[in-house]
Design an enzyme around this catalytic site. Structure first.
Site, short mmCIF file in Angstrom:
data_model
loop_
_atom_site.label_atom_id
_atom_site.label_comp_id
_atom_site.label_asym_id
_atom_site.label_seq_id
_atom_site.Cartn_x
_atom_site.Cartn_y
_atom_site.Cartn_z
N LYS A 186 81.94 -28.44 36.55
CA LYS A 186 82.82 -27.46 37.31
C LYS A 186 84.17 -28.33 37.57
O LYS A 186 84.00 -29.50 37.94
CB LYS A 186 82.22 -26.82 38.32
CG LYS A 186 81.13 -25.95 37.53
CD LYS A 186 81.64 -24.67 36.61
CE LYS A 186 80.68 -23.43 36.16
NZ LYS A 186 79.48 -23.83 35.38
C1 LIG Z 1 78.25 -22.42 35.68
C2 LIG Z 1 78.43 -20.80 35.89
C3 LIG Z 1 77.18 -20.38 36.63
C4 LIG Z 1 76.18 -20.84 37.06
O1 LIG Z 1 76.17 -22.18 37.69
P1 LIG Z 1 75.32 -23.17 37.68
O2 LIG Z 1 75.45 -24.17 38.96
O3 LIG Z 1 75.23 -23.99 36.31
O4 LIG Z 1 73.66 -22.69 37.80
C5 LIG Z 1 77.47 -18.92 36.80
N1 LIG Z 1 78.56 -18.23 36.26
C6 LIG Z 1 79.51 -19.03 35.52
C7 LIG Z 1 80.70 -18.05 34.93
C8 LIG Z 1 79.39 -20.43 35.38
O5 LIG Z 1 80.29 -20.95 34.73
#
Ligand SMILES: *Cc1c(COP(=O)(O)O)cnc(C)c1O
Length: 397
Positions: A186
């Site tokens: 992210k």
């Molecule tokens: C990455 C992501 C998640 C989940 O996050 P994690 O930290 O990987 O569990 C949820 N929604 C979206 C749109 C994402 O890109």
């Protein structure tokens, strides 16, 4: 988008402060920790950065969605409206609390189509969960009005759009609850981690207790804490929070790099008349985590995507064929393939999504290509990439 590209001295220094005391747990151990409370500090930084009353850190973005739903009292049999284009975490979090995911179409914003949302509302609907995929947002003004009219909660999944804004407000802070992920890919990362933000104190108190076994966190004696309700363990560790503290200080720098690289690519593609771009709702500004564009039809999009891959232009996605992000390949959801038995309520209510009419989603996602915007590209690399993409697209038309 990925903050891991710029992991460096600041992150290392923060982690070392935690290693220095050895207190890896976010709660308790007051005497040993030399005043270091990394998770608490990051929550304060998030509250300030997103102008919200409360932030609750948890172990992942998926945990954040689960905790957010639980904190608002959503449970078995409640329906949660979510888009056909998202990450599997959307329905995982809904199913985790026994609620029912109701999929609806996306439009040229690549997020929830407001008319489809309104059509999907029943007397069991409790939450509308827009997912701000690939750096841009749902039409939040219209969704807010719909939620108000039907007495529903608006829960924003802003995991892929941190730093984007709508009518001057940060994404995530506009609904009743907002969620972020700080996983490794992210815009900013904790390694693993997530956060729930809200202005509703009751939801925050619930999130705080629920994410730590229902402990009420009152008093100083951990063993004497009471349990107003059942919870679970979705805690973040001090090590992860420390990484996030260094990264959030760099968020504005990361966003500026994203915007610069995005603009170079977009300017190069804008001169091709057959290329159009994802609609950003009026009053919105993207986070520039991805450049998302449409080709005239699915056949051309497929061809462009495959040629880009062959020519080594990485980080471009054709979501239509993607197992992680588009409903067409979610057989495990449609079939409810689970290790143990699923709640009967869910089994009874879940439609066969392969048989559902999502032609609007197919129309838009079938023509979409998204390019991840990296932070580490040099100017030459972005310019070369822009020219290469232009060439591939023009020859595919
Ligand atoms: C990455 C992501 C998640 C989940 O996050 P994690 O930290 O990987 O569990 C949820 N929604 C979206 C749109 C994402 O890109």
């Amino acid at each position: 988008m990925p903050g891991f590209e710029l992991f460096g001295d600041k992150e290392r220094a923060q982690v070392n402060e935690v290693l220095d005391t050895g207190v890896l747990m976010r709660y308790g151990f007051d005497g040993m920790r030399k005043g270091r409370w990394k998770a608490k500090e990051l929550e304060n930084a998030l509250e300030e950065r997103f102008s919200v009353k409360h932030a609750q850190l948890v172990s992942s973005g998926t945990a954040a969605l689960t905790v957010a739903l639980a904190s608002a009292g959503i449970g078995a049999g409640d329906e949660v409206i979510m888009p056909t284009f998202t990450f599997v975490a959307s329905f995982e979090s809904i199913l985790a609390i026994g609620a029912i995911p109701v999929l609806v179409d996306v439009d040229d914003t690549l997020t929830l189509h407001p008319a489809a949302v309104e059509k999907a509302i029943t007397n069991r609907t409790k939450v509308v969960m827009p997912v701000h995929m690939c750096g841009s947002m749902a039409d939040l003004g219209v969704l807010k009005t719909i939620c108000k009219k039907h007495g529903l909660l608006l829960l924003e999944d802003a995991c892929q759009a941190i730093g984007g804004t709508y009518q001057g407000k940060p994404l995530g802070s506009i609904g009743d609850l907002g969620c972020f992920s700080f996983d490794y890919v992210k815009t900013i990362t904790c390694g693993e981690g997530g956060a729930v933000i809200t202005n509703t104190s009751e939801y925050h108190t619930h999130a705080d207790h629920y994410s730590d076994h229902g402990h009420d966190h009152i008093g100083t004696d951990r063993g004497a804490e009471k349990h107003p309700f059942l919870g679970y363990n979705y805690r973040i560790s001090e090590l992860n929070a420390a990484v996030g503290l260094a990264q959030i200080e760099r968020l504005d720098d990361f966003l500026a790099i994203q915007k610069k690289n995005y603009s170079i690519l977009r300017t190069a593609l804008e001169t091709i008349p057959e290329v159009t771009f994802r609609r950003v709702p009026e009053g919105g500004e993207e986070s520039y985590a991805f450049l998302n564009f449409f080709l005239p039809d699915a056949k051309t999009a497929k061809k462009v995507h495959s040629t880009l891959g062959k020519e080594g232009v990485d980080a471009c996605f054709y979501w239509f064929d993607n197992n992680w992000h588009y409903y067409k390949k979610w057989d495990h959801l449609t079939n409810l393939t689970s290790l143990g038995n699923m709640p009967l309520e869910v089994k009874r209510q879940l439609p066969d999504y392969r048989e559902s009419d999502f032609s609007l989603s197919d129309h838009w996602i079938g023509r979409t290509i998204s390019c991840l915007i990296k932070l580490g590209w040099s100017d030459d690399e972005v310019n070369d990439r822009a020219q290469q993409m232009r060439r591939v697209i023009i020859s595919a038309l």
